[in-house]
Write a protein that holds these residues in place. Structure first.
Motif, PDB file in Angstrom:
ATOM      1  N   UNK A  83       0.913  -1.415   0.079  1.00  0.00           N
ATOM      2  CA  UNK A  83      -0.193  -0.042  -0.190  1.00  0.00           C
ATOM      3  C   UNK A  83       0.951   1.382   0.174  1.00  0.00           C
ATOM      4  N   UNK A  84       2.065   1.188   0.575  1.00  0.00           N
ATOM      5  CA  UNK A  84       2.862   2.239   0.864  1.00  0.00           C
ATOM      6  C   UNK A  84       3.916   2.626  -0.568  1.00  0.00           C
ATOM      7  N   UNK A  85       4.278   1.704  -1.151  1.00  0.00           N
ATOM      8  CA  UNK A  85       5.106   1.709  -2.419  1.00  0.00           C
ATOM      9  C   UNK A  85       4.428   2.591  -3.359  1.00  0.00           C
ATOM     10  N   UNK A  86       5.107   3.431  -3.913  1.00  0.00           N
ATOM     11  CA  UNK A  86       4.808   4.361  -4.901  1.00  0.00           C
ATOM     12  C   UNK A  86       3.946   5.807  -4.341  1.00  0.00           C
ATOM     13  N   UNK A  87       4.045   5.864  -2.773  1.00  0.00           N
ATOM     14  CA  UNK A  87       3.446   7.053  -2.552  1.00  0.00           C
ATOM     15  C   UNK A  87       4.518   8.231  -2.509  1.00  0.00           C
ATOM     16  N   UNK A  88       4.118   9.296  -2.908  1.00  0.00           N
ATOM     17  CA  UNK A  88       4.839  10.686  -2.870  1.00  0.00           C
ATOM     18  C   UNK A  88       5.268  10.951  -1.340  1.00  0.00           C
ATOM     19  N   UNK A  89       6.308  11.540  -1.092  1.00  0.00           N
ATOM     20  CA  UNK A  89       6.842  11.867   0.291  1.00  0.00           C
ATOM     21  C   UNK A  89       7.137  13.172   0.340  1.00  0.00           C
ATOM     22  N   UNK A  90       6.612  13.940   1.365  1.00  0.00           N
ATOM     23  CA  UNK A  90       6.785  15.445   1.403  1.00  0.00           C
ATOM     24  C   UNK A  90       7.201  15.768   3.091  1.00  0.00           C
ATOM     25  N   UNK A  91       7.695  16.713   3.075  1.00  0.00           N
ATOM     26  CA  UNK A  91       8.167  17.030   4.477  1.00  0.00           C
ATOM     27  C   UNK A  91       6.877  17.898   5.155  1.00  0.00           C
ATOM     28  N   UNK A  92       6.806  18.239   6.105  1.00  0.00           N
ATOM     29  CA  UNK A  92       5.881  19.092   6.821  1.00  0.00           C
ATOM     30  C   UNK A  92       5.912  20.563   6.146  1.00  0.00           C
ATOM     31  N   UNK A  93       7.052  20.931   5.643  1.00  0.00           N
ATOM     32  CA  UNK A  93       6.969  22.324   5.199  1.00  0.00           C
ATOM     33  C   UNK A  93       6.521  22.195   3.485  1.00  0.00           C
ATOM     34  N   UNK A  94       6.218  20.798   2.938  1.00  0.00           N
ATOM     35  CA  UNK A  94       5.799  20.930   1.685  1.00  0.00           C
ATOM     36  C   UNK A  94       6.860  20.403   0.653  1.00  0.00           C
ATOM     37  N   UNK A  95       7.827  20.235   1.117  1.00  0.00           N
ATOM     38  CA  UNK A  95       9.055  19.844   0.286  1.00  0.00           C
ATOM     39  C   UNK A  95       8.907  18.606  -0.228  1.00  0.00           C
ATOM     40  N   UNK A  96       8.993  18.168  -1.656  1.00  0.00           N
ATOM     41  CA  UNK A  96       9.000  17.136  -2.259  1.00  0.00           C
ATOM     42  C   UNK A  96      10.386  16.374  -2.002  1.00  0.00           C
ATOM     43  N   UNK A  97      10.178  15.074  -1.337  1.00  0.00           N
ATOM     44  CA  UNK A  97      11.363  14.132  -0.989  1.00  0.00           C
ATOM     45  C   UNK A  97      11.798  13.169  -2.144  1.00  0.00           C
TER      46      UNK A  97
ATOM     47  N   UNK B 173      12.347   1.112   7.766  1.00  0.00           N
ATOM     48  CA  UNK B 173      13.009   2.207   7.123  1.00  0.00           C
ATOM     49  C   UNK B 173      12.329   2.349   5.742  1.00  0.00           C
ATOM     50  N   UNK B 174      11.883   3.409   5.526  1.00  0.00           N
ATOM     51  CA  UNK B 174      11.311   3.817   4.304  1.00  0.00           C
ATOM     52  C   UNK B 174      12.458   4.424   3.313  1.00  0.00           C
ATOM     53  N   UNK B 175      12.603   3.649   2.125  1.00  0.00           N
ATOM     54  CA  UNK B 175      13.569   4.194   1.067  1.00  0.00           C
ATOM     55  C   UNK B 175      12.849   4.825   0.021  1.00  0.00           C
ATOM     56  N   UNK B 176      13.208   6.316   0.104  1.00  0.00           N
ATOM     57  CA  UNK B 176      12.585   7.272  -0.894  1.00  0.00           C
ATOM     58  C   UNK B 176      13.797   7.813  -1.713  1.00  0.00           C
ATOM     59  N   UNK B 177      13.192   7.642  -3.305  1.00  0.00           N
ATOM     60  CA  UNK B 177      14.117   7.970  -4.191  1.00  0.00           C
ATOM     61  C   UNK B 177      13.402   9.025  -5.033  1.00  0.00           C
ATOM     62  N   UNK B 178      14.225  10.376  -5.244  1.00  0.00           N
ATOM     63  CA  UNK B 178      13.894  11.246  -6.179  1.00  0.00           C
ATOM     64  C   UNK B 178      14.900  11.041  -7.472  1.00  0.00           C
TER      65      UNK B 178
ATOM     66  N   UNK C 291      -1.725   9.139   3.880  1.00  0.00           N
ATOM     67  CA  UNK C 291      -3.110   9.381   2.951  1.00  0.00           C
ATOM     68  C   UNK C 291      -3.022   8.457   1.731  1.00  0.00           C
ATOM     69  N   UNK C 292      -3.681   7.293   1.972  1.00  0.00           N
ATOM     70  CA  UNK C 292      -3.611   6.305   0.930  1.00  0.00           C
ATOM     71  C   UNK C 292      -4.593   6.753  -0.284  1.00  0.00           C
ATOM     72  N   UNK C 293      -5.532   7.550  -0.009  1.00  0.00           N
ATOM     73  CA  UNK C 293      -6.248   8.180  -1.151  1.00  0.00           C
ATOM     74  C   UNK C 293      -5.533   9.013  -2.173  1.00  0.00           C
ATOM     75  N   UNK C 294      -4.670   9.894  -1.449  1.00  0.00           N
ATOM     76  CA  UNK C 294      -3.880  10.858  -2.291  1.00  0.00           C
ATOM     77  C   UNK C 294      -2.708  10.299  -2.509  1.00  0.00           C
ATOM     78  N   UNK C 295      -2.369   9.049  -2.156  1.00  0.00           N
ATOM     79  CA  UNK C 295      -0.959   8.442  -2.282  1.00  0.00           C
ATOM     80  C   UNK C 295       0.210   9.497  -1.688  1.00  0.00           C
TER      81      UNK C 295
ATOM     82  N   UNK D 128       2.529  10.613   1.691  1.00  0.00           N
ATOM     83  CA  UNK D 128       3.251  10.677   2.942  1.00  0.00           C
ATOM     84  C   UNK D 128       3.849  11.926   3.792  1.00  0.00           C
ATOM     85  N   UNK D 129       3.597  12.471   4.775  1.00  0.00           N
ATOM     86  CA  UNK D 129       4.230  13.514   5.294  1.00  0.00           C
ATOM     87  C   UNK D 129       5.021  13.145   6.469  1.00  0.00           C
ATOM     88  N   UNK D 130       6.157  13.842   6.396  1.00  0.00           N
ATOM     89  CA  UNK D 130       7.132  13.397   7.455  1.00  0.00           C
ATOM     90  C   UNK D 130       7.717  14.621   7.992  1.00  0.00           C
ATOM     91  N   UNK D 131       8.215  14.434   9.107  1.00  0.00           N
ATOM     92  CA  UNK D 131       9.162  15.442   9.760  1.00  0.00           C
ATOM     93  C   UNK D 131      10.552  14.588  10.134  1.00  0.00           C
TER      94      UNK D 131
END
Length: 176
Positions: A105-119, A133-138, A160-164, A166-169
């Motif tokens: 369910x998590x693979x393919x989700x876009x990951x953003x910081x709380x400030x809205x920066x795309x990781x 540990x989540x592996x995030x690639x840009x 949020x699985x609906x919008x795919x 993930x927000x991280x601090x």
């Protein structure tokens, strides 16, 4: 978009002469192999055609489980499916408590910081002894960056699985 099947077990060998198979469960829910359960058998490497099977018996075995599948009736048939993966439809997975997710369910989700920066995009989840540990690639303009993010409540603030998304601090210094 059609969802992919979810792997729940791998056939590792045969047991006896009546077509029983040894399996390595790929799930935290071994009860999913109870009699009457319908699974989809996908031949090793995706070679050949997948077909539905029904569990008629299940019992613990050394290093996994021993299953009797209704469609496999002798040792030769069981040997022919060695290495195959047993899968289920996404709607057939065992329910998880609120706030818990399956890796698929998590693979393919876009990951953003709380400030809205795309990781980047979550591409893998490493299971370690302490925490996942989540592996995030840009990938941008030919540059590839990989960020390893600890899957802790203090770090992963919202999924949020609906919008795919993930927000991280991020902990201080993680991107340095």
């Amino acid at each position: 978009m059609a969802q992919e099947l979810v792997s729940v077990g791998k056939i590792t060998g045969t047991h006896g002469v009546q077509g029983e198979v040894k399996i390595l469960p790929l799930t935290d829910f071994p009860e999913r192999f109870r009699p009457g359960t319908r699974l989809i058998l996908v031949p090793e490497g995706g070679e050949g055609r997948a077909f539905p099977v029904t569990v008629t018996r299940s019992r613990p075995g050394k290093g996994g489980l021993i299953l009797k599948l209704a469609e496999i009736n002798d040792r030769d048939q069981a040997a022919a499916v060695r290495g195959a993966i047993l899968k289920v439809e996404p709607w057939a997975v065992e329910p998880l408590p609120e706030g818990h997710y399956y890796i698929y369910q998590l693979i393919g989700c876009r990951v953003y910081t709380q400030a809205g920066d795309y990781l980047g995009t979550l591409t893998d989840v490493l299971t370690t002894g302490a925490n996942d540990v989540y592996v995030v690639r840009e990938h941008d303009a030919g540059n590839a960056r990989e960020v390893l993010i600890p899957a802790l409540k203090e770090v992963v603030r919202q999924i949020d699985l609906n919008t795919r998304e993930i927000c991280v601090a991020l902990p201080p210094g993680l991107l340095d």
